[in-house]
Write an enzyme that holds these catalytic residues in place. Sequence first.
Site, PDB file in Angstrom:
ATOM      1  N   SER A   1      29.875  -3.009 -16.190  1.00  0.00           N
ATOM      2  CA  SER A   1      29.862  -2.451 -14.841  1.00  0.00           C
ATOM      3  C   SER A   1      31.192  -1.758 -14.576  1.00  0.00           C
ATOM      4  CB  SER A   1      29.688  -3.591 -13.834  1.00  0.00           C
ATOM      5  OG  SER A   1      29.740  -3.110 -12.511  1.00  0.00           O
TER       6      SER A   1
ATOM      7  N   ASN B   1      33.805  -3.774  -6.597  1.00  0.00           N
ATOM      8  CA  ASN B   1      33.468  -4.948  -5.775  1.00  0.00           C
ATOM      9  C   ASN B   1      32.968  -6.094  -6.649  1.00  0.00           C
ATOM     10  OD1 ASN B   1      33.616  -4.135  -2.807  1.00  0.00           O
ATOM     11  ND2 ASN B   1      32.483  -2.444  -3.719  1.00  0.00           N
TER      12      ASN B   1
ATOM     13  N   ASP C   1      21.868  -7.478 -13.112  1.00  0.00           N
ATOM     14  CA  ASP C   1      21.024  -6.581 -12.338  1.00  0.00           C
ATOM     15  C   ASP C   1      20.543  -7.363 -11.127  1.00  0.00           C
ATOM     16  OD1 ASP C   1      19.983  -3.799 -12.480  1.00  0.00           O
ATOM     17  OD2 ASP C   1      18.094  -4.822 -12.113  1.00  0.00           O
ATOM     18  N   THR C   2      20.520  -6.680 -10.003  1.00  0.00           N
ATOM     19  CA  THR C   2      20.201  -7.356  -8.742  1.00  0.00           C
ATOM     20  C   THR C   2      19.103  -6.626  -8.005  1.00  0.00           C
ATOM     21  OG1 THR C   2      22.443  -8.210  -8.490  1.00  0.00           O
ATOM     22  CG2 THR C   2      21.175  -7.977  -6.476  1.00  0.00           C
TER      23      THR C   2
ATOM     24  N   LYS D   1      31.753 -15.023   0.026  1.00  0.00           N
ATOM     25  CA  LYS D   1      30.557 -14.347  -0.494  1.00  0.00           C
ATOM     26  C   LYS D   1      30.470 -14.530  -2.007  1.00  0.00           C
ATOM     27  CE  LYS D   1      28.047 -10.287  -1.477  1.00  0.00           C
ATOM     28  NZ  LYS D   1      28.124  -8.908  -1.913  1.00  0.00           N
TER      29      LYS D   1
ATOM     30  N   HIS E   1      24.004 -14.658  -4.468  1.00  0.00           N
ATOM     31  CA  HIS E   1      23.116 -14.600  -5.636  1.00  0.00           C
ATOM     32  C   HIS E   1      23.918 -14.373  -6.919  1.00  0.00           C
ATOM     33  CE1 HIS E   1      23.655 -10.251  -4.803  1.00  0.00           C
ATOM     34  NE2 HIS E   1      23.803 -10.745  -3.596  1.00  0.00           N
ATOM     35  N   ARG E   2      24.829 -13.382  -6.896  1.00  0.00           N
ATOM     36  CA  ARG E   2      25.623 -13.114  -8.105  1.00  0.00           C
ATOM     37  C   ARG E   2      26.562 -14.286  -8.389  1.00  0.00           C
ATOM     38  NH1 ARG E   2      25.811  -8.398  -7.362  1.00  0.00           N
ATOM     39  NH2 ARG E   2      27.317  -8.626  -5.697  1.00  0.00           N
TER      40      ARG E   2
HETATM   41  P1  IMP Z   1      22.696  -3.518  -9.020  1.00  0.00           P
HETATM   42  O1  IMP Z   1      21.606  -3.984  -9.903  1.00  0.00           O
HETATM   43  O2  IMP Z   1      23.822  -4.489  -8.957  1.00  0.00           O
HETATM   44  O3  IMP Z   1      23.132  -2.124  -9.293  1.00  0.00           O
HETATM   45  O4  IMP Z   1      22.159  -3.536  -7.537  1.00  0.00           O
HETATM   46  C1  IMP Z   1      20.961  -2.928  -7.128  1.00  0.00           C
HETATM   47  C2  IMP Z   1      21.034  -2.622  -5.658  1.00  0.00           C
HETATM   48  O5  IMP Z   1      21.270  -3.818  -4.915  1.00  0.00           O
HETATM   49  C3  IMP Z   1      22.143  -1.652  -5.261  1.00  0.00           C
HETATM   50  O6  IMP Z   1      21.651  -0.859  -4.199  1.00  0.00           O
HETATM   51  C4  IMP Z   1      23.247  -2.527  -4.758  1.00  0.00           C
HETATM   52  O7  IMP Z   1      24.041  -1.888  -3.800  1.00  0.00           O
HETATM   53  C5  IMP Z   1      22.472  -3.687  -4.170  1.00  0.00           C
HETATM   54  N1  IMP Z   1      23.250  -4.917  -4.312  1.00  0.00           N
HETATM   55  C6  IMP Z   1      23.598  -5.552  -5.458  1.00  0.00           C
HETATM   56  N2  IMP Z   1      24.346  -6.626  -5.198  1.00  0.00           N
HETATM   57  C7  IMP Z   1      24.495  -6.665  -3.851  1.00  0.00           C
HETATM   58  C8  IMP Z   1      25.198  -7.535  -2.977  1.00  0.00           C
HETATM   59  O8  IMP Z   1      25.866  -8.500  -3.356  1.00  0.00           O
HETATM   60  N3  IMP Z   1      25.109  -7.232  -1.673  1.00  0.00           N
HETATM   61  C9  IMP Z   1      24.410  -6.182  -1.183  1.00  0.00           C
HETATM   62  N4  IMP Z   1      23.766  -5.337  -1.953  1.00  0.00           N
HETATM   63  C10 IMP Z   1      23.802  -5.568  -3.280  1.00  0.00           C
END
Ligand code: IMP
Length: 190
Positions: free
Chosen positions: A7, A11, A68-69, A171, A176-177
Amino acid sequence: MKLVFASNNKNKLNEIKLRLPSEIELLSLEDIGCFEEIPETADTIEGNAILKADYVTQKYGYNCFADDTGLEVEVLNGAPGVHSARYAGEAKSAEANMEKLLHELKGQANRNARFKTVIALNLEGSQHLFTGIVNGEITTEKVGSGGFGYDPVFKPEGKNATFAEIPAEEKAERSHRGRAVKQLIDFLFS
Ligand code: IMP
């Protein structure tokens, strides 16, 4: 031990650095000279975490983890889910994504949602997956100026504040992370 986190999101790197013991030297994609966009073409959160971790390990030869989120909203049948980043289009705009979500939920009483993070770790030839979930609800308007992504519209269970209103350390721990990272750390040091 050198470990790549696949990544460049400052943040996220900060959130994870706050939790990692000093024995682990965390490297970003930039640190290893990886400037290309890594494909995220899978149709599940798990699949995308694996794609990213495998890309780095196969191309650069490092032990690596990737996350991945997705934000899963109950009345939207789990949307935006794996499409969270591009919910309002290819620009990946957090503002536009939140506006779209608030619009979709206008007048909706059930605002239950959850964030789900999957971390895929490639370590010495083996792969391990860790999942962190935090339940909560979508607010009716944006509140707070911290964090990133959907933070201003997500209120975690048991807290009367959005992720954008609580301190970064808190946070990092309760998100979740944070929960997925805790499992990763427990695994690395067990
Ligand atoms: P990614 O897989 O981490 O790139 O996240 C996918 C989407 O979820 C992106 O739009 C991120 O901004 C959002 N996202 C991921 N983690 C968080 C978080 O901790 N808070 C808010 N949005 C998140």
